[in-house]
Motif scaffolding. Structure first.
Motif, PDB file in Angstrom:
ATOM      1  N   ALA A 158      50.854  91.592 -42.434  1.00  0.00           N
ATOM      2  CA  ALA A 158      49.418  91.767 -42.187  1.00  0.00           C
ATOM      3  C   ALA A 158      48.742  90.474 -41.761  1.00  0.00           C
ATOM      4  O   ALA A 158      47.766  90.494 -41.010  1.00  0.00           O
ATOM      5  N   ALA A 159      49.260  89.328 -42.218  1.00  0.00           N
ATOM      6  CA  ALA A 159      48.634  88.041 -41.928  1.00  0.00           C
ATOM      7  C   ALA A 159      49.282  87.297 -40.773  1.00  0.00           C
ATOM      8  O   ALA A 159      48.882  86.169 -40.461  1.00  0.00           O
ATOM      9  N   GLY A 160      50.281  87.890 -40.118  1.00  0.00           N
ATOM     10  CA  GLY A 160      50.934  87.225 -39.002  1.00  0.00           C
ATOM     11  C   GLY A 160      51.992  86.228 -39.416  1.00  0.00           C
ATOM     12  O   GLY A 160      52.407  85.378 -38.617  1.00  0.00           O
ATOM     13  N   GLU A 161      52.475  86.322 -40.668  1.00  0.00           N
ATOM     14  CA  GLU A 161      53.530  85.426 -41.145  1.00  0.00           C
ATOM     15  C   GLU A 161      54.922  85.975 -40.864  1.00  0.00           C
ATOM     16  O   GLU A 161      55.924  85.376 -41.275  1.00  0.00           O
ATOM     17  N   ALA A 162      55.007  87.103 -40.188  1.00  0.00           N
ATOM     18  CA  ALA A 162      56.280  87.701 -39.780  1.00  0.00           C
ATOM     19  C   ALA A 162      55.967  88.783 -38.759  1.00  0.00           C
ATOM     20  O   ALA A 162      54.910  89.421 -38.832  1.00  0.00           O
ATOM     21  N   ASN A 181      47.062  96.773 -47.350  1.00  0.00           N
ATOM     22  CA  ASN A 181      46.930  95.625 -46.439  1.00  0.00           C
ATOM     23  C   ASN A 181      46.759  96.035 -44.981  1.00  0.00           C
ATOM     24  O   ASN A 181      46.805  95.198 -44.085  1.00  0.00           O
ATOM     25  N   GLY A 182      46.590  97.330 -44.722  1.00  0.00           N
ATOM     26  CA  GLY A 182      46.245  97.779 -43.376  1.00  0.00           C
ATOM     27  C   GLY A 182      47.363  97.716 -42.363  1.00  0.00           C
ATOM     28  O   GLY A 182      47.109  97.484 -41.177  1.00  0.00           O
ATOM     29  N   ILE A 183      48.608  97.953 -42.804  1.00  0.00           N
ATOM     30  CA  ILE A 183      49.733  97.961 -41.869  1.00  0.00           C
ATOM     31  C   ILE A 183      50.505  99.269 -42.016  1.00  0.00           C
ATOM     32  O   ILE A 183      50.095 100.171 -42.744  1.00  0.00           O
ATOM     33  N   VAL A 184      51.635  99.359 -41.326  1.00  0.00           N
ATOM     34  CA  VAL A 184      52.485 100.538 -41.341  1.00  0.00           C
ATOM     35  C   VAL A 184      53.662 100.302 -42.276  1.00  0.00           C
ATOM     36  O   VAL A 184      54.278  99.226 -42.256  1.00  0.00           O
ATOM     37  N   GLY A 461      44.673  95.996 -29.022  1.00  0.00           N
ATOM     38  CA  GLY A 461      45.657  95.363 -29.871  1.00  0.00           C
ATOM     39  C   GLY A 461      45.408  95.607 -31.361  1.00  0.00           C
ATOM     40  O   GLY A 461      44.504  96.323 -31.749  1.00  0.00           O
ATOM     41  N   VAL A 462      46.244  95.002 -32.179  1.00  0.00           N
ATOM     42  CA  VAL A 462      46.168  95.139 -33.626  1.00  0.00           C
ATOM     43  C   VAL A 462      45.331  94.006 -34.180  1.00  0.00           C
ATOM     44  O   VAL A 462      45.484  92.858 -33.800  1.00  0.00           O
ATOM     45  N   VAL A 463      44.438  94.327 -35.090  1.00  0.00           N
ATOM     46  CA  VAL A 463      43.612  93.305 -35.721  1.00  0.00           C
ATOM     47  C   VAL A 463      44.344  92.779 -36.945  1.00  0.00           C
ATOM     48  O   VAL A 463      44.580  93.507 -37.903  1.00  0.00           O
ATOM     49  N   LEU A 464      44.730  91.504 -36.915  1.00  0.00           N
ATOM     50  CA  LEU A 464      45.402  90.887 -38.052  1.00  0.00           C
ATOM     51  C   LEU A 464      44.384  90.476 -39.099  1.00  0.00           C
ATOM     52  O   LEU A 464      43.244  90.121 -38.772  1.00  0.00           O
ATOM     53  N   ALA A 465      44.792  90.489 -40.357  1.00  0.00           N
ATOM     54  CA  ALA A 465      43.979  89.887 -41.394  1.00  0.00           C
ATOM     55  C   ALA A 465      43.860  88.386 -41.090  1.00  0.00           C
ATOM     56  O   ALA A 465      44.804  87.757 -40.650  1.00  0.00           O
ATOM     57  N   LYS A 466      42.688  87.831 -41.333  1.00  0.00           N
ATOM     58  CA  LYS A 466      42.466  86.411 -41.050  1.00  0.00           C
ATOM     59  C   LYS A 466      42.144  85.705 -42.358  1.00  0.00           C
ATOM     60  O   LYS A 466      40.981  85.445 -42.678  1.00  0.00           O
TER      61      LYS A 466
END
Length: 467
Positions: A158-162, A181-184, A461-466
């Protein structure tokens, strides 16, 4: 857009077309980890030098025309229940402080063969025995739970760490943190993905599956994980399937979607129910037929799930529970000790109940192709919240609430997918759960992909958690 912001499918396309190198992608993700990990606590350990070496190797292979497929050069995380040779598998527990895996798990072998770049191990609720992952903070609100037990994997994605991660699911441990966390998150059919080399919580309920930013990404990862493995006694003997998805996927004509008239909308937060019912309306607008269905044997779900999981978990931990009990966290130790009080007769009754429940659910799917419901009854709670009070006067433990709607798919072994379905008034993600027939992941993925595609334009696109 930075490379770490790309979905798996987007990054894979860029790497295949030589617009992005695995090294550039991996360095971007590692920089993102450096920037946010101290606040999130998603990883037990980050193997940055190993990841750089794997990325450089992938870059050389691709340059030499040896492209292996969409996971080649993609940086990913593994829940720290999953063995990788030479690395610790701590299960986020002091009990495993000195553990080091002697060989790869089967899923780690598959991802390595696909050219994946391992970033490190992600946190779990201790031994996957919980629904909050207390070491890890929610990607959207650091004061709230990440969900569990695959909380570290969910937060990392969710945070772009993977670009993707793997988790395990015994009562919702992939789907719950995905929803919060808003992902799949996808729990495959029981036995479709090997569990060899994966620390067990409950042998008859455990599953391994992907956490990703999109349904298409989940399909890509699943395709690399499936295959019969004689080292896992539950592994299904079936030809490895593929999961193709249409480019846009907005048509659900002919798909019968079951709408529960009981259980799944009982004791559910109003905003969660509203979001899921709006999703059902949208899917009907895409051509799906909505069919009301009654969920069978609901009064036995919790007793059956606990009657299976608790004694199996205690059996796995029997030796260390007796020799080093003080090394377990209090909440996990209590559950393990409780398992010693479950009689053989109670365990056998739970097994019989599961058999009857599986049969009843298969009959339910004579009427529908997919069942749609909330993934969890509420969004992420504050980290120190222990209970939730429902309007009917019922008080429920937070963990009990989170597991309640996800456990049926573990008991029955059916494939289940959690897809983001909007947010509540505080901006916290809501999850839509889609459950299908055994081995019909393709139908579940198609349905989730169609709904997901309708929620956002392709160019948004997908909105990542920031964080």
């Amino acid at each position: 857009m930075q490379p770490f912001e790309l979905t798996l499918a987007e990054a894979a396309a860029a790497v295949e077309e030589r617009r992005l190198s695995p090294v550039e992608l991996t360095e971007s993700v590692l920089a993102r980890i450096d920037a946010v990990e101290q606040r999130l606590g998603a990883y037990v350990t980050v193997a940055d030098e190993g990841a750089r070496g794997s990325a450089a190797r992938a870059e050389r292979e691709i340059a030499a025309g040896e492209y292996r497929g969409p996971l080649h050069g993609m940086p990913f995380g593994l829940k720290d229940m999953i063995d990788v040779a030479g690395m610790p598998t701590t299960a986020s527990s002091r009990v495993r402080a000195d553990h080091r895996a002697q060989a790869d798990s089967t899923v780690a072998e598959h991802l390595s063969a696909a050219g994946g770049v391992l970033l490190g191990k992600t946190h779990t609720h201790e031994f996957a025995y919980g629904l909050t992952t207390p070491q890890t903070h929610n990607a959207w609100d650091h004061e709230r739970v990440a969900g569990g037990s695959s909380g570290g994997s969910a937060v990392a994605v969710a945070a772009g760490e993977a670009t993707f991660a793997l988790g395990t699911d015994t009562g919702g441990s992939i789907r719950v943190p995905a929803a919060l966390n808003g992902i799949v998150g996808l729990k495959p059919t029981y036995g479709l993905v090997s569990r060899h080399g994966v620390t067990a919580l409950s042998w008859s309920l455990d599953h391994v599956g992907p956490l990703t930013r999109t349904v298409r990404d989940a399909a890509l990862v699943l395709s690399s994980l499936v295959g019969h493995d004689p080292q896992d006694p539950a592994s299904i003997r079936t030809a490895p399937p593929v999961y193709p998805l249409p480019p846009e996927g907005g048509d659900l004509t002919g798909v019968r979607i079951g709408v529960p008239v009981n259980y799944y909308f009982d004791r559910v937060a109003p905003e969660v129910e509203a979001a899921v019912r709006e999703a059902l309306t949208q899917m009907a607008g895409m051509g799906a037929e909505l069919v009301e269905v009654e969920i069978p044997m609901t009064r036995y779900i919790q007793a059956t799930h606990w009657g299976l999981m608790v004694p199996e978990a205690t059996a796995y931990h029997e030796r260390t529970l007796r020799t080093v009990p003080d090394l377990y966290a209090p909440d996990v130790r209590i559950l393990l000790e409780a398992g010693e009080l479950v009689s053989a007769g109670d365990y056998l009754r739970a097994q019989r109940s599961r058999t009857l429940m599986r049969q009843a659910w298969l009959r339910l799917f004579d009427q529908v192709d997919v069942l749609a419901a909330p993934t969890v009854p509420m969004t992420a709670t504050k980290a120190d919240q222990q209970t939730v009070q429902w309007p009917d006067g019922t008080t429920e433990g937070v963990a009990d609430a989170y597991v309640r709607l996800s456990a049926p798919a573990n008991i029955t072994g059916l494939p289940a997918l959690s897809v983001p379905a909007g947010r509540d008034h505080a901006g916290l993600p809501i999850g839509l759960q889609l459950i299908g027939r055994p081995l019909e992941e393709a139908t579940v993925l198609r349905t989730g992909h169609a709904y997901e595609s309708a929620q956002r334009p392709v160019d948004q696109g997908v909105v990542l958690a920031k964080p």
